[in-house]
Scaffold this active site. Structure first.
Site, PDB file in Angstrom:
ATOM      1  N   HIS A 144      -5.231 -20.576 -20.378  1.00  0.00           N
ATOM      2  CA  HIS A 144      -6.271 -19.829 -19.666  1.00  0.00           C
ATOM      3  C   HIS A 144      -7.584 -19.822 -20.418  1.00  0.00           C
ATOM      4  O   HIS A 144      -8.430 -18.951 -20.189  1.00  0.00           O
ATOM      5  CB  HIS A 144      -5.791 -18.392 -19.402  1.00  0.00           C
ATOM      6  CG  HIS A 144      -4.689 -18.336 -18.397  1.00  0.00           C
ATOM      7  ND1 HIS A 144      -3.850 -17.256 -18.267  1.00  0.00           N
ATOM      8  CD2 HIS A 144      -4.276 -19.233 -17.465  1.00  0.00           C
ATOM      9  CE1 HIS A 144      -2.975 -17.506 -17.300  1.00  0.00           C
ATOM     10  NE2 HIS A 144      -3.213 -18.688 -16.803  1.00  0.00           N
ATOM     11  N   GLU A 183       8.837  -3.990 -22.665  1.00  0.00           N
ATOM     12  CA  GLU A 183       9.591  -3.380 -21.551  1.00  0.00           C
ATOM     13  C   GLU A 183      10.014  -4.490 -20.595  1.00  0.00           C
ATOM     14  O   GLU A 183       9.561  -5.630 -20.736  1.00  0.00           O
ATOM     15  CB  GLU A 183       8.705  -2.359 -20.825  1.00  0.00           C
ATOM     16  CG  GLU A 183       7.429  -2.984 -20.289  1.00  0.00           C
ATOM     17  CD  GLU A 183       6.253  -2.000 -20.199  1.00  0.00           C
ATOM     18  OE1 GLU A 183       6.432  -0.790 -20.419  1.00  0.00           O
ATOM     19  OE2 GLU A 183       5.141  -2.476 -19.922  1.00  0.00           O
ATOM     20  N   CYS A 202     -27.723 -24.343 -24.094  1.00  0.00           N
ATOM     21  CA  CYS A 202     -26.580 -25.208 -24.435  1.00  0.00           C
ATOM     22  C   CYS A 202     -26.971 -26.084 -25.628  1.00  0.00           C
ATOM     23  O   CYS A 202     -28.053 -26.697 -25.619  1.00  0.00           O
ATOM     24  CB  CYS A 202     -26.243 -26.095 -23.233  1.00  0.00           C
ATOM     25  SG  CYS A 202     -25.120 -27.450 -23.647  1.00  0.00           S
TER      26      CYS A 202
HETATM   27  C1  BV8 Z   1      -4.139 -21.103 -10.064  1.00  0.00           C
HETATM   28  C2  BV8 Z   1      -7.891 -15.210 -18.309  1.00  0.00           C
HETATM   29  C3  BV8 Z   1      -4.028 -23.160  -8.822  1.00  0.00           C
HETATM   30  C4  BV8 Z   1      -8.909 -14.183 -18.032  1.00  0.00           C
HETATM   31  C5  BV8 Z   1      -6.176 -14.790 -16.680  1.00  0.00           C
HETATM   32  C6  BV8 Z   1       1.539 -19.019  -7.034  1.00  0.00           C
HETATM   33  C7  BV8 Z   1       1.306 -20.242  -7.691  1.00  0.00           C
HETATM   34  C8  BV8 Z   1       0.076 -20.513  -8.252  1.00  0.00           C
HETATM   35  C9  BV8 Z   1      -0.946 -19.578  -8.185  1.00  0.00           C
HETATM   36  C10 BV8 Z   1      -0.750 -18.373  -7.549  1.00  0.00           C
HETATM   37  C11 BV8 Z   1       0.486 -18.090  -6.985  1.00  0.00           C
HETATM   38  N1  BV8 Z   1       0.408 -16.850  -6.447  1.00  0.00           N
HETATM   39  C12 BV8 Z   1      -0.839 -16.337  -6.669  1.00  0.00           C
HETATM   40  C13 BV8 Z   1      -1.561 -17.244  -7.317  1.00  0.00           C
HETATM   41  C14 BV8 Z   1      -2.972 -17.079  -7.686  1.00  0.00           C
HETATM   42  C15 BV8 Z   1      -3.160 -16.432  -9.051  1.00  0.00           C
HETATM   43  C16 BV8 Z   1      -2.137 -15.365  -9.366  1.00  0.00           C
HETATM   44  O1  BV8 Z   1      -1.136 -15.625 -10.028  1.00  0.00           O
HETATM   45  N2  BV8 Z   1      -2.406 -14.146  -8.918  1.00  0.00           N
HETATM   46  C17 BV8 Z   1      -1.532 -13.031  -9.243  1.00  0.00           C
HETATM   47  C18 BV8 Z   1      -2.371 -11.772  -9.376  1.00  0.00           C
HETATM   48  C19 BV8 Z   1      -0.466 -12.917  -8.146  1.00  0.00           C
HETATM   49  N3  BV8 Z   1      -3.130 -17.439 -10.091  1.00  0.00           N
HETATM   50  C20 BV8 Z   1      -4.263 -18.109 -10.366  1.00  0.00           C
HETATM   51  O2  BV8 Z   1      -5.302 -17.959  -9.759  1.00  0.00           O
HETATM   52  C21 BV8 Z   1      -4.196 -19.134 -11.500  1.00  0.00           C
HETATM   53  N4  BV8 Z   1      -4.727 -20.402 -11.040  1.00  0.00           N
HETATM   54  O3  BV8 Z   1      -3.213 -20.654  -9.454  1.00  0.00           O
HETATM   55  O4  BV8 Z   1      -4.680 -22.373  -9.817  1.00  0.00           O
HETATM   56  C22 BV8 Z   1      -2.748 -23.726  -9.356  1.00  0.00           C
HETATM   57  C23 BV8 Z   1      -1.570 -23.578  -8.638  1.00  0.00           C
HETATM   58  C24 BV8 Z   1      -0.386 -24.118  -9.128  1.00  0.00           C
HETATM   59  C25 BV8 Z   1      -0.366 -24.796 -10.338  1.00  0.00           C
HETATM   60  C26 BV8 Z   1      -1.546 -24.927 -11.039  1.00  0.00           C
HETATM   61  C27 BV8 Z   1      -2.733 -24.370 -10.569  1.00  0.00           C
HETATM   62  C28 BV8 Z   1      -5.086 -18.754 -12.669  1.00  0.00           C
HETATM   63  C29 BV8 Z   1      -4.652 -17.448 -13.267  1.00  0.00           C
HETATM   64  C30 BV8 Z   1      -5.400 -17.226 -14.577  1.00  0.00           C
HETATM   65  C31 BV8 Z   1      -6.213 -15.955 -14.518  1.00  0.00           C
HETATM   66  N5  BV8 Z   1      -6.731 -15.654 -15.860  1.00  0.00           N
HETATM   67  N6  BV8 Z   1      -6.627 -14.620 -17.929  1.00  0.00           N
HETATM   68  C32 BV8 Z   1      -8.969 -13.197 -19.145  1.00  0.00           C
HETATM   69  O5  BV8 Z   1      -8.125 -13.246 -20.063  1.00  0.00           O
HETATM   70  O6  BV8 Z   1      -9.860 -12.359 -19.062  1.00  0.00           O
HETATM   71  S1  BV8 Z   1      -4.847 -13.888 -16.181  1.00  0.00           S
HETATM   72  C33 BV8 Z   1      -4.360 -12.741 -17.354  1.00  0.00           C
HETATM   73  O7  BV8 Z   1      -3.342 -11.933 -16.770  1.00  0.00           O
HETATM   74  C34 BV8 Z   1      -3.653 -13.336 -18.560  1.00  0.00           C
HETATM   75  O8  BV8 Z   1      -4.212 -14.525 -18.996  1.00  0.00           O
HETATM   76  C35 BV8 Z   1      -2.241 -13.525 -18.133  1.00  0.00           C
HETATM   77  O9  BV8 Z   1      -2.018 -14.790 -17.584  1.00  0.00           O
HETATM   78  C36 BV8 Z   1      -2.097 -12.571 -17.002  1.00  0.00           C
HETATM   79  C37 BV8 Z   1      -0.991 -11.592 -17.258  1.00  0.00           C
HETATM   80  O10 BV8 Z   1      -1.350 -10.897 -18.371  1.00  0.00           O
HETATM   81  P1  BV8 Z   1      -0.287 -10.667 -19.566  1.00  0.00           P
HETATM   82  O11 BV8 Z   1      -0.662 -11.563 -20.673  1.00  0.00           O
HETATM   83  O12 BV8 Z   1       1.120 -10.748 -19.083  1.00  0.00           O
HETATM   84  O13 BV8 Z   1      -0.673  -9.181 -19.918  1.00  0.00           O
HETATM   85  P2  BV8 Z   1      -0.201  -7.864 -19.152  1.00  0.00           P
HETATM   86  O14 BV8 Z   1      -1.086  -6.737 -19.581  1.00  0.00           O
HETATM   87  O15 BV8 Z   1      -0.048  -8.146 -17.694  1.00  0.00           O
HETATM   88  O16 BV8 Z   1       1.264  -7.613 -19.735  1.00  0.00           O
HETATM   89  C38 BV8 Z   1       1.421  -7.377 -21.126  1.00  0.00           C
HETATM   90  C39 BV8 Z   1       2.904  -7.363 -21.403  1.00  0.00           C
HETATM   91  O17 BV8 Z   1       3.095  -7.175 -22.801  1.00  0.00           O
HETATM   92  C40 BV8 Z   1       3.603  -6.214 -20.692  1.00  0.00           C
HETATM   93  O18 BV8 Z   1       4.814  -6.697 -20.112  1.00  0.00           O
HETATM   94  C41 BV8 Z   1       3.931  -5.243 -21.833  1.00  0.00           C
HETATM   95  O19 BV8 Z   1       5.177  -4.586 -21.649  1.00  0.00           O
HETATM   96  C42 BV8 Z   1       4.039  -6.166 -23.023  1.00  0.00           C
HETATM   97  N7  BV8 Z   1       3.671  -5.534 -24.297  1.00  0.00           N
HETATM   98  C43 BV8 Z   1       2.722  -4.581 -24.527  1.00  0.00           C
HETATM   99  N8  BV8 Z   1       2.715  -4.282 -25.853  1.00  0.00           N
HETATM  100  C44 BV8 Z   1       3.649  -5.071 -26.447  1.00  0.00           C
HETATM  101  C45 BV8 Z   1       4.256  -5.866 -25.470  1.00  0.00           C
HETATM  102  N9  BV8 Z   1       5.243  -6.743 -25.747  1.00  0.00           N
HETATM  103  C46 BV8 Z   1       5.630  -6.838 -27.033  1.00  0.00           C
HETATM  104  N10 BV8 Z   1       5.091  -6.112 -28.035  1.00  0.00           N
HETATM  105  C47 BV8 Z   1       4.107  -5.216 -27.777  1.00  0.00           C
HETATM  106  N11 BV8 Z   1       3.594  -4.481 -28.788  1.00  0.00           N
END
Ligand code: BV8
Length: 225
Positions: free
Chosen positions: A106, A200, A133
């Site tokens: 990402h 979790e 740039c």
């Molecule tokens: C795309 C950068 C086409 C920005 C991010 C099906 C197939 C393909 C795509 C889709 C699909 N369905 C929907 C989509 C579209 C979309 C999508 O997934 N939407 C979601 C909302 C449903 N996806 C996209 O648009 C992607 N592109 O699809 O292109 C394509 C299709 C197929 C194949 C190739 C291409 C692009 C998505 C990228 C968006 N950019 N980040 C930025 O960082 O600001 S997303 C961002 O959220 C992260 O990068 C990460 O990917 C995502 C989830 O975040 P997490 O890292 O999991 O963090 P989160 O807070 O959610 O969870 C933290 C976890 O850690 C928790 O579980 C917690 O319990 C745990 N934790 C907390 N503390 C600890 C811990 N664990 C251990 N120790 C601790 N101490």
């Protein structure tokens, strides 16, 4: 077991003081995703988005890698098979924890991308002031980040490694975003064993052969060592 693929998310950097996305005080709480992590949001209010990433860049530069990052750095250098470390994170804590070949699917907050000449540059300053740039001089720099709706980096390389994996490990991710959240199913289909290390249960926990719950800084060194 020779080939390992590891996927990390924001949870592995949480104990380094970097906010995750979906915790109650998470990054998305103050900023609707549509506003700061989509091309449309950037077109609508580029200054808001540049400042959002300028703030995260400064936080990343002030953070230190934790025991989980360092354990993966050790594993990568000692492992005698193939090991691909894919991260959804835009920080450089894997690198500063010793990992040499981290794949940032990402993008990276310490990289800037010129929309005029399509070049990328290491970037530790701000972008909100419209810097020129270094290659073409245009004031057209954006964060080198994959937003929703944009194609993640090196998908072919990732799918190829997942298809050949003997073990797939997911660390610190909610399994909420695709295509990353689907890698575990691809790995299982290819015959890999799958392990989730997370604080979790996640949206994808039921896809894993085994889930261990706890903080990454404890679970990851224990798993590596
Ligand atoms: C795309 C950068 C086409 C920005 C991010 C099906 C197939 C393909 C795509 C889709 C699909 N369905 C929907 C989509 C579209 C979309 C999508 O997934 N939407 C979601 C909302 C449903 N996806 C996209 O648009 C992607 N592109 O699809 O292109 C394509 C299709 C197929 C194949 C190739 C291409 C692009 C998505 C990228 C968006 N950019 N980040 C930025 O960082 O600001 S997303 C961002 O959220 C992260 O990068 C990460 O990917 C995502 C989830 O975040 P997490 O890292 O999991 O963090 P989160 O807070 O959610 O969870 C933290 C976890 O850690 C928790 O579980 C917690 O319990 C745990 N934790 C907390 N503390 C600890 C811990 N664990 C251990 N120790 C601790 N101490």
């Amino acid at each position: 077991m020779k080939n390992i693929v590891i996927l990390t998310g924001a949870g592995i950097s949480a104990e380094s003081g970097l906010k995750t996305f979906r915790a109650e005080d998470g990054l998305w709480e103050n900023h609707p995703v549509e506003q700061v992590a989509t091309p449309e949001g950037f077109a609508r209010d580029p200054d808001l988005v540049q400042r959002f990433y300028d703030e995260r860049r400064a936080n990343v530069m002030g953070a230190q890698p934790n025991a989980a990052h360092k354990a993966l750095g050790r594993l990568e250098s000692e492992w005698d098979g193939e090991l691909l470390l894919v991260t959804q994170n835009i920080d450089d804590l894997h690198e500063r924890g010793g990992a040499q070949n981290t794949l940032h699917m990402h993008g990276e907050v310490l990289s800037a991308w010129c929309r005029a000449c399509d070049t990328r540059h290491r970037w530790d300053g701000t972008l909100c002031d419209g810097p020129a740039c270094p290659s073409c001089g245009a004031a057209a720099m954006r964060p080198d980040i994959v937003w929703f709706g944009e194609m993640p980096y090196q998908m072919d390389r990732i799918f190829d490694a997942v298809a050949r994996a003997d073990l797939f490990v997911s660390i610190g991710t909610s399994g909420a975003v695709y295509p990353a959240a689907g890698f575990v199913q691809e790995a299982s289909r290819a015959g890999a064993r799958t392990l989730e290390l997370n604080l979790e249960g996640s949206a994808g926990s039921h896809f894993f052969d085994k889930t261990r719950l706890g903080p990454a800084s404890e679970l990851v060194p224990r798993w590596v060592d």
